[in-house]
Design an enzyme around this catalytic site. Structure first.
Site, PDB file in Angstrom:
ATOM      1  N   GLY A   2      -2.548   5.588  -7.726  1.00  0.00           N
ATOM      2  CA  GLY A   2      -1.870   6.182  -6.417  1.00  0.00           C
ATOM      3  C   GLY A   2      -1.068   7.500  -6.904  1.00  0.00           C
ATOM      4  O   GLY A   2       0.070   7.350  -6.024  1.00  0.00           O
ATOM      5  N   ASN A  59      -0.998  10.710  -6.763  1.00  0.00           N
ATOM      6  CA  ASN A  59      -1.149  12.109  -6.429  1.00  0.00           C
ATOM      7  C   ASN A  59      -0.024  12.419  -5.327  1.00  0.00           C
ATOM      8  O   ASN A  59       0.139  13.713  -4.775  1.00  0.00           O
ATOM      9  CB  ASN A  59      -2.510  12.448  -5.921  1.00  0.00           C
ATOM     10  CG  ASN A  59      -3.095  11.542  -4.931  1.00  0.00           C
ATOM     11  OD1 ASN A  59      -3.615  10.397  -5.042  1.00  0.00           O
ATOM     12  ND2 ASN A  59      -2.805  11.979  -3.673  1.00  0.00           N
ATOM     13  N   TYR A  68       0.226  -6.193   5.569  1.00  0.00           N
ATOM     14  CA  TYR A  68       0.689  -5.652   4.669  1.00  0.00           C
ATOM     15  C   TYR A  68       1.862  -6.530   3.998  1.00  0.00           C
ATOM     16  O   TYR A  68       1.998  -6.569   2.978  1.00  0.00           O
ATOM     17  CB  TYR A  68       1.614  -4.297   5.275  1.00  0.00           C
ATOM     18  CG  TYR A  68       2.317  -3.630   4.262  1.00  0.00           C
ATOM     19  CD1 TYR A  68       1.704  -2.795   3.317  1.00  0.00           C
ATOM     20  CD2 TYR A  68       3.847  -3.654   4.194  1.00  0.00           C
ATOM     21  CE1 TYR A  68       2.528  -2.150   2.436  1.00  0.00           C
ATOM     22  CE2 TYR A  68       4.620  -2.832   3.287  1.00  0.00           C
ATOM     23  CZ  TYR A  68       3.987  -2.322   2.202  1.00  0.00           C
ATOM     24  OH  TYR A  68       4.845  -1.653   1.170  1.00  0.00           O
TER      25      TYR A  68
HETATM   26  N1  LIG Z   1       7.214   4.214   1.768  1.00  0.00           N
HETATM   27  C1  LIG Z   1       7.673   3.112   1.788  1.00  0.00           C
HETATM   28  O1  LIG Z   1       8.829   2.999   2.553  1.00  0.00           O
HETATM   29  C2  LIG Z   1       7.491   2.046   0.759  1.00  0.00           C
HETATM   30  C3  LIG Z   1       8.356   0.922   0.924  1.00  0.00           C
HETATM   31  C4  LIG Z   1       8.062  -0.301   0.044  1.00  0.00           C
HETATM   32  C5  LIG Z   1       7.014  -0.245  -0.838  1.00  0.00           C
HETATM   33  N2  LIG Z   1       6.144   0.766  -0.865  1.00  0.00           N
HETATM   34  C6  LIG Z   1       5.169   0.836  -1.852  1.00  0.00           C
HETATM   35  O2  LIG Z   1       4.998   2.058  -2.688  1.00  0.00           O
HETATM   36  C7  LIG Z   1       3.802   2.368  -3.011  1.00  0.00           C
HETATM   37  C8  LIG Z   1       3.708   3.862  -2.786  1.00  0.00           C
HETATM   38  O3  LIG Z   1       3.599   4.162  -1.651  1.00  0.00           O
HETATM   39  P1  LIG Z   1       4.237   5.755  -1.135  1.00  0.00           P
HETATM   40  O4  LIG Z   1       5.568   5.441  -0.246  1.00  0.00           O
HETATM   41  O5  LIG Z   1       4.633   6.497  -2.355  1.00  0.00           O
HETATM   42  O6  LIG Z   1       3.008   6.158  -0.238  1.00  0.00           O
HETATM   43  P2  LIG Z   1       1.993   7.181  -0.274  1.00  0.00           P
HETATM   44  O7  LIG Z   1       2.836   8.679  -0.465  1.00  0.00           O
HETATM   45  O8  LIG Z   1       1.059   6.872   0.885  1.00  0.00           O
HETATM   46  O9  LIG Z   1       1.105   7.101  -1.733  1.00  0.00           O
HETATM   47  C9  LIG Z   1       0.459   6.054  -1.806  1.00  0.00           C
HETATM   48  C10 LIG Z   1      -0.773   6.487  -2.884  1.00  0.00           C
HETATM   49  O10 LIG Z   1      -1.719   5.437  -2.982  1.00  0.00           O
HETATM   50  C11 LIG Z   1      -3.112   6.065  -2.713  1.00  0.00           C
HETATM   51  N3  LIG Z   1      -4.024   5.356  -2.437  1.00  0.00           N
HETATM   52  C12 LIG Z   1      -4.428   4.850  -1.389  1.00  0.00           C
HETATM   53  N4  LIG Z   1      -5.404   4.019  -1.232  1.00  0.00           N
HETATM   54  C13 LIG Z   1      -6.152   4.190  -2.422  1.00  0.00           C
HETATM   55  C14 LIG Z   1      -7.352   3.714  -2.972  1.00  0.00           C
HETATM   56  N5  LIG Z   1      -8.011   2.978  -2.291  1.00  0.00           N
HETATM   57  N6  LIG Z   1      -7.463   4.089  -4.193  1.00  0.00           N
HETATM   58  C15 LIG Z   1      -6.534   4.888  -5.042  1.00  0.00           C
HETATM   59  N7  LIG Z   1      -5.472   5.219  -4.499  1.00  0.00           N
HETATM   60  C16 LIG Z   1      -5.255   4.936  -3.325  1.00  0.00           C
HETATM   61  C17 LIG Z   1      -2.775   7.404  -1.952  1.00  0.00           C
HETATM   62  O11 LIG Z   1      -3.906   8.298  -2.416  1.00  0.00           O
HETATM   63  P3  LIG Z   1      -4.219   9.380  -1.299  1.00  0.00           P
HETATM   64  O12 LIG Z   1      -3.194  10.617  -1.190  1.00  0.00           O
HETATM   65  O13 LIG Z   1      -5.607   9.695  -1.670  1.00  0.00           O
HETATM   66  O14 LIG Z   1      -4.147   8.857   0.207  1.00  0.00           O
HETATM   67  C18 LIG Z   1      -1.301   7.878  -2.474  1.00  0.00           C
HETATM   68  O15 LIG Z   1      -1.763   8.610  -3.603  1.00  0.00           O
HETATM   69  C19 LIG Z   1       2.787   1.495  -2.176  1.00  0.00           C
HETATM   70  O16 LIG Z   1       2.155   0.453  -2.921  1.00  0.00           O
HETATM   71  C20 LIG Z   1       3.817   1.008  -1.144  1.00  0.00           C
HETATM   72  O17 LIG Z   1       3.310  -0.198  -0.471  1.00  0.00           O
HETATM   73  C21 LIG Z   1       6.406   2.123  -0.013  1.00  0.00           C
END
Ligand SMILES: NC(=O)c1ccc[n+]([C@@H]2O[C@H](COP(=O)([O-])OP(=O)(O)OC[C@H]3O[C@@H](n4cnc5c(N)ncnc54)[C@H](OP(=O)(O)O)[C@@H]3O)[C@@H](O)[C@H]2O)c1
Length: 288
Positions: free
Chosen positions: A6, A8, A166
């Protein structure tokens, strides 16, 4: 070599950027489900850091077949993996995957479980497996209870409101990290397993656009707020072998690499962790 799923967008992208800029010798694999988005990210990182050793590779962590094919390509290479960062995640949607699992469970936990298992022998002796979890493993409100792995894994057996999907998946990330650490220690391995919470980041693609509600959310979740820049830096530091003040293996890092923190009492339940591990091992071995 650093492998980040993930990568990108959001935290994965920023962490990859940090790792690429730390040293021109660092190689980074961006595991992305969409290769067009992966290539755009790769170009942006190379341009920003001057490091050409950045590659985008296709992997959909919600498909066990895709995870296997991604792992096979990495296993065929001579380079050892310094850190495997299990970051890809979704918060909702995908009621059922083509493998028959709850989409949040397979994306956030099961695909990563299989990936780590397949790549373990490819890790450097001092390598790290880092799960990106969340403080939502312990959501505000009534305390989370463990309903048994099958009701989390299979949509048809789901007992709880979908809003908990989640939180359960992020609890699974902790069970996985802690159990992996126990198993590595028992095997005499020097590889380390740890988990990281980046905190609530409103500037990734993760949360739905909240518009005027964003300010309210940020007040309600004030103690849980994270920051994309500092969390990505902390995660990159952990991936690069730093942080922890001497204590890293089997630990949970909450928005900082400096010192470990405590996760919820439920997350330390070893029987639940074993139940999840054995289930994950069984269903992924049937898929191969
Ligand atoms: N944002 C928050 O508030 C927060 C808080 C706590 C924890 N987190 C954790 O941080 C991590 C990253 O999240 P983020 O906030 O950076 O969100 P994000 O910008 O949505 O990034 C998530 C990434 O995961 C990829 N992804 C989703 N489903 C996938 C699949 N089936 N196969 C491969 N890649 C996939 C997405 O690809 P696409 O671009 O193709 O969708 C994107 O690159 C997650 O594990 C999340 O649970 C986030």
């Amino acid at each position: 070599l650093f492998v980040i799923t993930g990568a990108n967008s959001g935290l994965g992208f920023e962490t990859a950027c940090n790792l690429a800029s730390m040293s021109p010798l660092n190689s980074v694999v961006l595991g992305c489900r969409d290769m067009a988005r992966g290539e755009t990210a790769r170009t942006a990182i190379v341009r920003a850091t001057g490091n050409e050793h950045v590659r985008a590779m296709q992997v959909d962590v919600a498909s066990l077949a895709s995870v296997r094919s991604f792992a096979t390509q990495l296993v065929g290479q001579s380079q050892r993996i310094d850190s495997l960062v299990l970051n890809a995640g979704i918060s909702r949607g995908v009621a059922e995957t083509s493998d028959g699992f709850d989409g949040v469970f397979e994306t956030n936990h099961l695909g990563h479980f299989l990936l780590a298992e397949l790549l373990l022998d490819q890790l450097a002796p001092d390598g790290r497996v880092i799960s990106v979890s969340s403080d939502m493993h312990s959501p505000p409100g009534p305390r989370l209870r463990w309903p048994g792995v099958e009701s989390i894994a299979y949509p048809s057996r789901r007992a709880s409101a979908s809003i908990r999907r989640y939180s359960y998946s992020k609890l699974c990330n902790l069970y996985f990290s802690y159990e992996l650490s126990r198993r590595l220690r028992a095997d005499g391995s020097t590889i380390e397993a740890l988990a990281f919470n980046p905190g609530l980041m409103t500037d990734t693609n993760f949360a739905p656009s909240l518009g005027p509600l964003a300010a309210v959310m940020e007040r309600v979740f004030a103690s849980r707020l994270g920051n994309l820049t500092t969390s990505a830096r902390a995660l990159a530091e952990l991936a690069a072998g730093g942080g922890g003040g001497g204590l890293v293996d089997g630990q949970y890092f909450d928005r900082t690499a400096e010192r470990p923190a405590r996760s919820s009492a439920l997350s330390y339940d070893e029987a639940n962790a074993r139940e999840l591990w054995e289930f994950s091992e069984q269903v992924t071995s049937q898929s191969g």
